[in-house]
Design a protein around this motif. Structure first.
Motif, mmCIF file in Angstrom:
data_model
loop_
_atom_site.group_PDB
_atom_site.id
_atom_site.type_symbol
_atom_site.label_atom_id
_atom_site.label_comp_id
_atom_site.label_asym_id
_atom_site.label_seq_id
_atom_site.Cartn_x
_atom_site.Cartn_y
_atom_site.Cartn_z
ATOM 1 N N LEU A 1 30.693 46.306 64.443
ATOM 2 C CA LEU A 1 31.425 45.310 65.225
ATOM 3 C C LEU A 1 31.336 43.968 64.526
ATOM 4 C CD1 LEU A 1 30.598 45.989 68.991
ATOM 5 C CD2 LEU A 1 32.874 45.629 68.052
ATOM 6 N N THR A 2 32.473 43.359 64.246
ATOM 7 C CA THR A 2 32.497 42.046 63.615
ATOM 8 C C THR A 2 33.426 41.121 64.389
ATOM 9 O OG1 THR A 2 34.259 42.784 62.117
ATOM 10 C CG2 THR A 2 31.996 42.928 61.310
ATOM 11 N N VAL B 1 37.233 37.845 70.348
ATOM 12 C CA VAL B 1 37.766 39.114 69.865
ATOM 13 C C VAL B 1 36.812 39.688 68.822
ATOM 14 C CG1 VAL B 1 39.729 40.285 68.799
ATOM 15 C CG2 VAL B 1 40.115 38.276 70.252
ATOM 16 N N TRP B 2 36.571 40.994 68.918
ATOM 17 C CA TRP B 2 35.720 41.703 67.972
ATOM 18 C C TRP B 2 36.493 42.893 67.416
ATOM 19 C CZ3 TRP B 2 30.381 40.315 67.423
ATOM 20 C CH2 TRP B 2 29.966 39.310 68.302
ATOM 21 N N ARG B 3 36.263 43.193 66.142
ATOM 22 C CA ARG B 3 36.879 44.366 65.524
ATOM 23 C C ARG B 3 35.839 45.485 65.422
ATOM 24 N NH1 ARG B 3 41.499 45.050 63.005
ATOM 25 N NH2 ARG B 3 41.809 42.789 62.828
ATOM 26 N N LEU B 4 36.199 46.641 65.940
ATOM 27 C CA LEU B 4 35.324 47.812 65.897
ATOM 28 C C LEU B 4 35.837 48.762 64.820
ATOM 29 C CD1 LEU B 4 33.038 49.564 67.151
ATOM 30 C CD2 LEU B 4 34.771 50.505 68.690
ATOM 31 N N GLU B 5 35.090 48.860 63.742
ATOM 32 C CA GLU B 5 35.450 49.785 62.667
ATOM 33 C C GLU B 5 34.819 51.140 62.957
ATOM 34 O OE1 GLU B 5 37.574 49.177 60.479
ATOM 35 O OE2 GLU B 5 37.726 46.984 60.429
ATOM 36 N N PRO C 1 44.748 48.002 67.156
ATOM 37 C CA PRO C 1 45.508 47.056 66.321
ATOM 38 C C PRO C 1 46.724 47.739 65.708
ATOM 39 C CG PRO C 1 43.537 47.779 65.179
ATOM 40 C CD PRO C 1 43.445 48.340 66.572
ATOM 41 N N LEU C 2 47.676 46.946 65.242
ATOM 42 C CA LEU C 2 48.896 47.509 64.674
ATOM 43 C C LEU C 2 48.615 48.366 63.449
ATOM 44 C CD1 LEU C 2 51.306 44.444 64.965
ATOM 45 C CD2 LEU C 2 51.221 46.479 66.414
ATOM 46 N N SER C 3 47.553 48.053 62.727
ATOM 47 C CA SER C 3 47.204 48.845 61.544
ATOM 48 C C SER C 3 46.758 50.253 61.916
ATOM 49 C CB SER C 3 46.076 48.147 60.769
ATOM 50 O OG SER C 3 44.875 48.140 61.543
ATOM 51 N N GLY C 4 46.361 50.444 63.179
ATOM 52 C CA GLY C 4 45.868 51.748 63.616
ATOM 53 C C GLY C 4 44.447 52.025 63.183
ATOM 54 N N SER C 5 43.833 51.057 62.503
ATOM 55 C CA SER C 5 42.473 51.235 62.006
ATOM 56 C C SER C 5 41.476 50.628 62.980
ATOM 57 C CB SER C 5 42.324 50.568 60.634
ATOM 58 O OG SER C 5 40.987 50.633 60.179
ATOM 59 N N GLY C 6 40.616 51.434 63.552
ATOM 60 C CA GLY C 6 39.600 50.951 64.475
ATOM 61 C C GLY C 6 40.192 50.452 65.777
ATOM 62 N N LEU D 1 40.140 46.871 68.747
ATOM 63 C CA LEU D 1 39.820 45.478 69.027
ATOM 64 C C LEU D 1 39.189 45.393 70.412
ATOM 65 C CD1 LEU D 1 43.051 43.689 67.749
ATOM 66 C CD2 LEU D 1 40.831 43.794 66.600
ATOM 67 N N LEU D 2 38.086 44.679 70.512
ATOM 68 C CA LEU D 2 37.414 44.412 71.776
ATOM 69 C C LEU D 2 37.646 42.948 72.134
ATOM 70 C CD1 LEU D 2 35.363 44.939 74.109
ATOM 71 C CD2 LEU D 2 33.548 44.389 72.464
#
Length: 454
Positions: free
Chosen positions: A374-375, A356-360, A321-326, A328-329
Motif C-alpha cells: 500500500l502506497t 488515496v492509497w494504491r494497493l498493488e 483504476p483505469l489501468s486495471g492494475s491493483g 485504489l483505497l
C-alpha cells in the motif's frame, strides 16, 4: 419496397420514424435497414424533446451527453417532510457546551426530528437524472423505485429494497427488474435485524449499505429471460448489509443470501476486480473474498491481505483504476458535531478531505492469496474517482470530468437516516485540496439521497 426506396425516404420522415420507436431493440433493428437510416439515427436521438425522453427514458442510453456518470436525484417528498438540516456550515461559528455537543437553537423535539414516514410523505414517482456534461436534468418515471432504498452498481443497474422486503435489480432507463432473494432470506440472526422501536419494514430503509456486481447484465428482454439459477450469465451480487456491515452474496434464482465468514467488526465497501471480490472494513483492513466452496472450504470466507490505520468512522472505498492494475483505497474525512438532545442523536456534518492509497497486488501461481503493498497517492493523473452510495468507479478525465479529482455524493447514512441527506456532495481536487460543487440544486432525502448512475 426495394432498398433504394428505403434509402430515398426524406430525412425529416426518417427522424420522425426513429423517434416514434417504442423500445431499444427496435432502434438497433432500424439502424441496419439502410445506410441512410443509420446516418440519421444519431441525429434523431440528439434532437429528442425532453417530453419524449421522460416517456421513453431508454433513449438516454444513446445520448452522447449521458456517456459520463449521471447524478440520480432524490425522489420528491411532501413540503415539511425534511424537518432537520444536517448540513455543517464550515463558515459558521457554532456554540458548543462543555462536552463538545453542538447547542441546537432550533425548536425540535423527538417526534419532530424522527417523525418521518416515507409512505405518508412521498409524492410522485419520477426521478431526475442530472447530466454533468449538459448540466441538464432529465425527468424519468420510475414507480418501481418509489418509497425504496436505492443503491448503485456502476453497471447500469440499481438495487432496490422496499418495505415489502423484496430486493430487485432495476434498470431505470429500460424499466426492467430482476428479482433477488428478499431481505428476510439473509442469514444474520433475525433478532439483530430490527433496532429498538423499529420493525423489519422500517429497518429495510437502511438495511443494505453497498452493492457490487461480478459482471454486466444483458439489456435485451430475450437475454434477461435466459438468466437462470447459477447460470454462467447470471452475475454474483455482493452486498454490505445490516448496521454491523456483514458481507453477503446471491445470484438471480437463489433462495437465500450467503454470508462471507470473516473476523471483522464490519465493512464499508466492496469491489469486483479481475474475477474476485475485495472488501475494506471499518478499521482499514482489506480482504480478499473467497466465495467458492470446495472440499477444503465448507463456507465462503475472506482473508486479510493489507491494512492501514484509520478511524472506524472514516468512510472507506475501493475502486479499480483505469489501468486495471491493483486497487485504489479512498479514505473520506469529515467534520461533524452531535446535537445535544434528550435521548436523540442527530448531527451536522461536512466532508473536508480525502486520502488515496494504491494497493498493488502480486499473485504467485502457487498461491491463492496475493502479496500486497500500500502506497499513498498524490496524483491520479488523467482520471477521477466517483464514490458514494453506488459502486466506486474510476473514469477518464475529459472536457467535463476534471482530472486528479474525487466526485462524491452524500453517504453518511448513519447520520441522515430519518433526518435527511444529500447536501454533502462535491468535487475534491487532490492537488489543491479544495472542494467545489458538481450540482447546484438541492436534492435531500431521508432514505435515498442522490447517487451516481453509471
Amino acid at each position: 419496397m426495394s432498398s433504394d426506396n428505403w434509402n430515398n425516404l426524406p430525412k425529416d420522415l426518417l427522424i420522425d420514424i426513429v423517434q416514434r420507436l417504442t423500445c431499444l431493440e427496435d432502434y438497433f433493428t432500424s439502424i441496419v435497414v439502410s445506410k441512410s437510416w443509420n446516418s440519421v439515427a444519431l441525429e434523431a436521438v440528439a434532437s429528442l424533446a425532453d417530453s419524449v425522453i421522460a416517456e421513453k427514458p431508454w433513449w438516454l442510453l444513446l445520448r452522447s451527453d449521458t456517456t459520463t456518470p449521471m447524478l440520480l436525484l432524490a425522489e420528491e417528498v411532501a413540503p415539511g417532510s425534511i424537518r432537520y438540516d444536517t448540513e455543517f456550515d464550515l463558515n459558521r461559528d457554532y456554540a458548543y457546551d462543555k462536552d463538545g455537543f453542538y447547542i441546537d437553537d432550533e425548536d425540535h423535539d423527538k417526534d419532530t426530528i424522527w417523525g418521518y414516514d416515507y409512505l405518508k410523505n412521498s409524492v410522485g414517482s419520477s426521478r431526475g437524472l442530472y447530466s454533468l456534461s449538459s448540466m441538464k436534468t432529465y425527468n424519468i418515471e420510475l414507480p418501481e423505485a418509489a418509497g425504496k432504498l436505492i443503491l448503485g452498481t456502476s453497471k447500469g443497474w440499481l438495487l432496490t429494497l422496499g418495505r415489502d422486503l423484496q430486493i430487485n435489480l432495476l434498470h431505470p432507463l429500460l424499466r426492467r427488474q430482476i428479482s433477488l432473494p428478499p431481505m428476510n432470506m439473509f442469514t444474520a440472526p433475525t433478532a439483530y435485524l430490527p433496532r429498538a422501536g423499529f420493525t423489519k419494514e422500517h429497518t429495510s430503509e437502511h438495511f443494505i449499505r453497498k452493492v457490487a456486481m461480478s459482471s454486466e447484465l444483458p439489456q435485451k428482454k430475450t437475454d434477461l429471460s435466459s438468466l437462470s439459477h447459477h447460470s454462467t450469465r447470471s452475475p454474483i451480487v455482493m452486498v454490505v448489509y445490516h448496521r454491523i456491515g456483514i458481507l453477503g452474496f446471491a445470484r438471480s434464482g437463489d433462495k437465500r443470501w450467503t454470508d462471507v465468514r470473516v473476523c471483522s467488526d464490519g465493512f464499508h465497501d466492496i469491489v469486483y476486480h479481475k474475477g474476485k471480490f475485495y472488501a475494506v472494513d471499518f478499521q482499514g483492513n482489506i480482504y480478499l473474498c473467497c466465495i467458492d466452496v470446495d472440499e477444503k472450504r465448507e463456507w465462503p470466507r475472506a482473508t486479510k491481505i493489507a491494512s492501514i490505520k484509520t478511524n472506524n468512522n472514516q468512510q472507506k472505498y475501493l475502486a479499480e483504476p483505469l489501468s486495471g492494475s491493483g486497487l485504489l483505497l479512498v479514505v473520506r474525512y469529515d467534520r461533524d458535531k452531535l446535537v445535544k438532545r434528550d435521548r436523540v442523536r442527530a448531527s451536522k456534518y461536512r466532508t473536508t478531505n480525502f486520502e488515496v492509497w494504491r494497493l498493488e497486488l502480486e499473485y504467485c501461481n502457487s498461491l491463492r492469496i496475493p502479496s500486497c503493498t500500500l502506497t499513498p497517492v498524490n496524483n491520479l493523473g488523467n482520471e477521477a474517482i466517483f464514490i458514494g452510495r453506488a459502486s466506486s468507479l474510476c473514469v477518464p478525465s475529459s472536457d467535463i470530468i476534471k482530472p486528479n479529482s474525487i466526485y462524491f455524493t452524500d453517504d453518511h447514512h448513519q447520520v441522515f437516516i430519518r433526518l435527511g441527506g444529500g447536501h454533502d456532495m462535491g468535487i475534491f481536487d487532490i492537488e489543491h485540496r479544495t472542494i467545489e460543487p458538481h450540482y447546484q440544486g438541492k436534492s435531500i432525502h431521508c432514505i435515498s439521497p442522490p447517487l451516481w448512475y453509471i
